[in-house]
Design an enzyme around this catalytic site. Structure first.
Site, PDB file in Angstrom:
ATOM      1  N   ASP A  80       0.840  -1.188   0.000  1.00 42.08           N
ATOM      2  CA  ASP A  80       0.000   0.000   0.000  1.00 42.08           C
ATOM      3  C   ASP A  80       0.887   1.255   0.000  1.00 42.08           C
ATOM      4  OD1 ASP A  80      -2.256   1.582   0.140  1.00 42.08           O
ATOM      5  OD2 ASP A  80      -2.450   1.427   2.323  1.00 42.08           O
ATOM      6  N   ASP A 102       2.826   4.868  -5.613  1.00 43.85           N
ATOM      7  CA  ASP A 102       2.226   6.165  -5.307  1.00 43.85           C
ATOM      8  C   ASP A 102       3.236   7.267  -5.575  1.00 43.85           C
ATOM      9  OD1 ASP A 102       0.971   8.374  -4.365  1.00 43.85           O
ATOM     10  OD2 ASP A 102       0.788   7.711  -2.285  1.00 43.85           O
ATOM     11  N   GLU A 132      -1.976   6.231  -8.100  1.00 43.12           N
ATOM     12  CA  GLU A 132      -2.832   7.302  -7.569  1.00 43.12           C
ATOM     13  C   GLU A 132      -2.592   8.584  -8.348  1.00 43.12           C
ATOM     14  OE1 GLU A 132      -3.815   7.622  -3.278  1.00 43.12           O
ATOM     15  OE2 GLU A 132      -2.554   9.421  -3.343  1.00 43.12           O
ATOM     16  N   HIS A 210      -9.175   5.472  -1.308  1.00 45.23           N
ATOM     17  CA  HIS A 210      -8.324   5.489  -0.121  1.00 45.23           C
ATOM     18  C   HIS A 210      -8.966   6.376   0.945  1.00 45.23           C
ATOM     19  CE1 HIS A 210      -4.558   3.388  -1.341  1.00 45.23           C
ATOM     20  NE2 HIS A 210      -5.115   3.558  -2.535  1.00 45.23           N
ATOM     21  N   GLY A 212     -10.679   5.309   3.436  1.00 45.62           N
ATOM     22  CA  GLY A 212     -12.022   4.789   3.628  1.00 45.62           C
ATOM     23  C   GLY A 212     -12.512   4.760   5.063  1.00 45.62           C
ATOM     24  N   ASN A 233      -9.692   1.202   0.837  1.00 49.86           N
ATOM     25  CA  ASN A 233      -8.614   1.022   1.813  1.00 49.86           C
ATOM     26  C   ASN A 233      -9.032   1.422   3.216  1.00 49.86           C
ATOM     27  OD1 ASN A 233      -6.985   0.621  -0.587  1.00 49.86           O
ATOM     28  ND2 ASN A 233      -5.222   1.108   0.710  1.00 49.86           N
ATOM     29  N   THR A 236      -6.864   3.344   9.416  1.00 48.85           N
ATOM     30  CA  THR A 236      -7.071   4.015  10.701  1.00 48.85           C
ATOM     31  C   THR A 236      -8.051   3.269  11.602  1.00 48.85           C
ATOM     32  OG1 THR A 236      -6.567   6.179   9.737  1.00 48.85           O
ATOM     33  CG2 THR A 236      -7.790   6.158  11.814  1.00 48.85           C
TER      34      THR A 236
END
Length: 284
Positions: A80, A102, A132, A210, A212, A233, A236
């Protein structure tokens, strides 16, 4: 067809999304895998460059692969937010089925250049590549929501079309109002569906969302149902579930010298959180 391609294709055809759930240790990994088994639903187990540095590349990769090999669920090891090409290539060479390059911190042309190189290298080895476009801010205790939103650079439809044509990425992470990190209550940023519609009209490639963890449920459902978001994704909320379980355990006053006792409780809470997200992404 590789497992990740099958998973994404099935999600696209079925009108649902699969989750990428980030891990940092054994218990989180087990919680994700157990949730996938309990819900009979596929998942991507994500690792970041920071997680690999923290736990050690070989150690964490071997740990995740061990959990995957013992699981009955369809699980994929995914990098990721790979921000450094050498780390992304290392993951490709190590046999990751899916990686995210990324390069969104760079300007458009540089992002295209870097992404194109990774796609070319990865596709030769049968690896699924995500990229991205746009800049997604991160929200933490030191950053106000308004400030984070002001730092956002949303995905431009014309650039998205050009980016996908030039790079041939397998999935595209779009920036449409989503933010990394935790936020709640009235401050929840909403997704820009007018923009998402314009991007979808120009790009047929499957989209990834992302940040999410903080997106309102109704926005997630609509993004999946109407605009082909096939992958969401979550990081958190997994961390929060893990930490909250530990805080509650120690706040109860219970004493133990066995870390398995409280770590298993944290694992169970991660599983519960992931199961809830799977039900959301299932989109029934």
């Amino acid at each position: 067809m590789s497992l990740i391609k099958q998973i994404i294709n099935d999600a696209k055809k079925g009108g649902y999304a699969v989750g990428t759930f980030d891990t940092n240790n054994l218990e989180i990994t087990q919680g994700i895998a157990r949730a996938a088994v309990a819900k009979d639903f596929p998942a991507l187990i994500g690792v970041t460059e920071n997680a690999l540095e923290y736990a050690g590349f070989d150690a964490l990769v071997a740990l995740i692969r061990g959990v995957i090999s013992e699981s009955k669920a369809k699980l994929v090891l995914h990098l990721d937010h790979g921000k450094h090409s050498d780390n992304v290539i290392k993951c490709i060479d190590a046999g990751f089925e899916s990686v995210m390059i990324d390069a969104s911190a760079y300007d458009f042309e540089k992002n295209v250049e870097i992404t194109k190189e990774i796609v070319k290298y990865g596709h030769k080895k049968g690896v699924f590549i995500q990229a991205e476009l746009g800049k997604i801010p991160k929200l933490d205790s030191s950053v106000e929501v308004g400030v984070a939103l002001s730092q956002m650079e949303k995905t431009e439809p014309d650039e998205a079309e050009e980016f996908v044509k030039k790079t041939k990425v397998d999935t595209l992470a779009v920036i449409i109002g989503n933010i990394h990190g935790g936020y709640k209550g009235k401050e929840n940023p909403r997704l820009d569906f007018d923009l998402l519609k314009k991007i979808r009209e120009k790009v047929s490639t499957p989209f990834v969302l992302h940040g999410g963890s903080g997106v309102p449920v109704e926005d997630v459902k609509r993004a999946i149902s109407e605009f082909g978001i096939v992958n969401v994704n979550i990081d958190t909320q997994i961390r929060v579930a893990f930490i909250e379980a530990l805080k509650n355990f120690f706040a109860s006053g219970e004493q133990t010298t066995d870390p398995r006792k409280f770590m298993s409780i944290a694992r169970d809470n991660v599983q519960k959180a992931v199961e809830e997200k799977i039900e959301l992404f299932r989109n029934r």
